[in-house]
Design a protein around this motif. Structure first.
Motif, mmCIF file in Angstrom:
data_model
loop_
_atom_site.group_PDB
_atom_site.id
_atom_site.type_symbol
_atom_site.label_atom_id
_atom_site.label_comp_id
_atom_site.label_asym_id
_atom_site.label_seq_id
_atom_site.Cartn_x
_atom_site.Cartn_y
_atom_site.Cartn_z
ATOM 1 N N GLU A 70 -23.430 167.932 142.534
ATOM 2 C CA GLU A 70 -22.601 168.220 143.706
ATOM 3 C C GLU A 70 -21.583 167.109 143.945
ATOM 4 O O GLU A 70 -20.422 167.376 144.301
ATOM 5 N N GLU A 71 -21.987 165.868 143.753
ATOM 6 C CA GLU A 71 -21.047 164.756 143.919
ATOM 7 C C GLU A 71 -19.922 164.834 142.893
ATOM 8 O O GLU A 71 -18.745 164.588 143.224
ATOM 9 N N HIS A 86 -17.522 167.516 143.857
ATOM 10 C CA HIS A 86 -16.681 167.061 144.968
ATOM 11 C C HIS A 86 -15.565 166.149 144.458
ATOM 12 O O HIS A 86 -14.397 166.294 144.863
ATOM 13 N N ARG A 92 -12.876 168.213 142.797
ATOM 14 C CA ARG A 92 -12.003 168.909 143.747
ATOM 15 C C ARG A 92 -10.984 167.948 144.350
ATOM 16 O O ARG A 92 -9.819 168.301 144.558
#
Length: 377
Positions: free
Chosen positions: A367-368, A371, A374
């Motif tokens: 998830e990091e 992120h 993005r």
């Protein structure tokens, strides 16, 4: 009937044979061994040939990769890690450069007698080294570089039965066998990560309930040409390659076109990121390693050698394929095989179809990285 002349010749011939081949008491025949002290009729004592020393079973096997470099595999450790250890011999420096020291000593094979890597290097004949130990007679000194501080690259578990001290080096765990008289090199990228008080947790020794090695190390800056204790070049450049762990390093042999990357990447087993891993940083490391390969005189000839399973594979192929697989994970093109709660957070497992690459890590790291991706768009 013999004529008189023929009879005389026959008698003379027999007499000569008797004189030459039959010893006479108190005299020596011309064919007698001049060193013999035997009396006539006394038998020579029988001396059996010296027995060949029985080869002792070892936790390690070695294979030649280049004229100067050996792959050493810990073949049957109880952790099922089977780490790859590399030994580069540099005769002009009177030194062996070791990359990692493994986790052996507690073999699943109870007949194993040699559990010490150092004893293996100095005492066990290696077929691909002309039947001689890699460091025959312990004539060469050591420099030890640690690809990272995980337990399967720095330690040795105690043997499960009593063995001669020379074969087990009791009381010394893994890298300690060498740290007593040889420099141990680690990455200077994250000194806090490899600090003595952090090592039990960051090596995963605490999680496994095993003793953490105690050793002093020299923290090496990025892009450093390694030398022996006397300052002779060892033909390897140490590179900081964080991502898998903050302290990960690679060794680059520009002459032999060999790249040694530890656990940054390998095939056919899960690349396991610990809690301190960083997938975004890992991508930057893969880019850096590809740039190193591309800067060589023959990029397509460079071979990658890893901490597990992968050895002498085309470096560009492996690096690019691994990058694509992890990128597919971040874009959601690879499904999660399982999610498990471990060590206080969810862990996930991804596997490429066919199994060449797989990744296992805290879900938080994925998830990091998503992120960060993005944010960079």
């Amino acid at each position: 009937m013999l004529s008189l002349a023929e009879f005389v010749v026959w008698v003379v011939g027999v007499s000569v044979l008797v004189f030459v081949f039959i010893p006479i008491r108190g005299h020596r025949g011309p064919l007698d061994d001049e060193e013999s002290e035997l009396e006539p009729g006394e038998l020579l004592p029988y001396t059996p040939p010296p027995a060949e020393p029985q080869a002792k079973r070892s936790a390690f096997k070695a294979y030649r990769l280049t004229n100067t470099t050996f792959l050493i595999i810990e073949v049957d450790d109880i952790y099922s890690e089977h780490p790859y250890i590399y030994a580069k011999l540099v005769p002009e420096a009177d030194t062996i450069l070791l990359l990692d020291t493994g986790c052996g000593g507690a073999s699943s094979d109870r007949t194993v007698e040699i559990t010490s890597l150092r004893a293996f290097l100095e005492r066990v004949p290696v077929a691909e080294n002309g039947g001689r130990p890699i460091n025959d007679g312990a004539r060469m000194r050591y420099v030890v570089a640690l690809s990272h501080c995980h337990y399967d690259h720095i330690r040795r578990s105690p043997p499960r039965r009593a063995l001669p001290p020379i074969l087990t080096m009791p009381g010394l765990v893994g890298v300690e066998q060498f740290a007593c008289d040889s420099p141990v090199l680690q990455s200077a990228h994250s000194p806090a990560f490899v600090a003595r008080d952090a090592l039990p947790a960051n090596s995963l020794c605490t999680a496994l309930g095993i003793r953490t090695p105690q050793f002093a190390s020299v923290l090496i800056p990025h892009n450093t040409m390694l030398t022996s204790v006397s300052g002779v070049p060892l033909g390897m450049t140490l590179l900081h390659t964080p991502g898998h762990t903050p302290d990960e390093v690679a060794l680059w042999d520009a002459h032999d076109l060999m790249l040694y990357v530890g656990d940054t990447v390998y095939e056919w087993e899960p690349i396991i990121f610990p809690a301190q891993g960083d997938i975004s940083v890992w991508f930057a490391t893969i880019d850096q390693l590809e740039a190193v390969v591309m800067s060589s005189r023959l990029p397509e000839a460079v071979r990658i050698n890893c901490g597990h399973r992968t050895v002498t594979r085309p470096a560009l192929e492996v690096l690019r394929a691994a990058r694509q697989f992890v990128s597919d994970i971040l874009t959601g093109n690879v499904e999660v095989r399982w999610r498990r709660w471990r060590r206080g957070e969810w862990h996930v497992d991804y596997r490429q179809e066919g199994g060449q690459f797989s990744v296992r890590c805290p879900e938080r790291l994925v998830e990091e990285a998503r992120h960060q991706r993005r944010l960079s768009i």
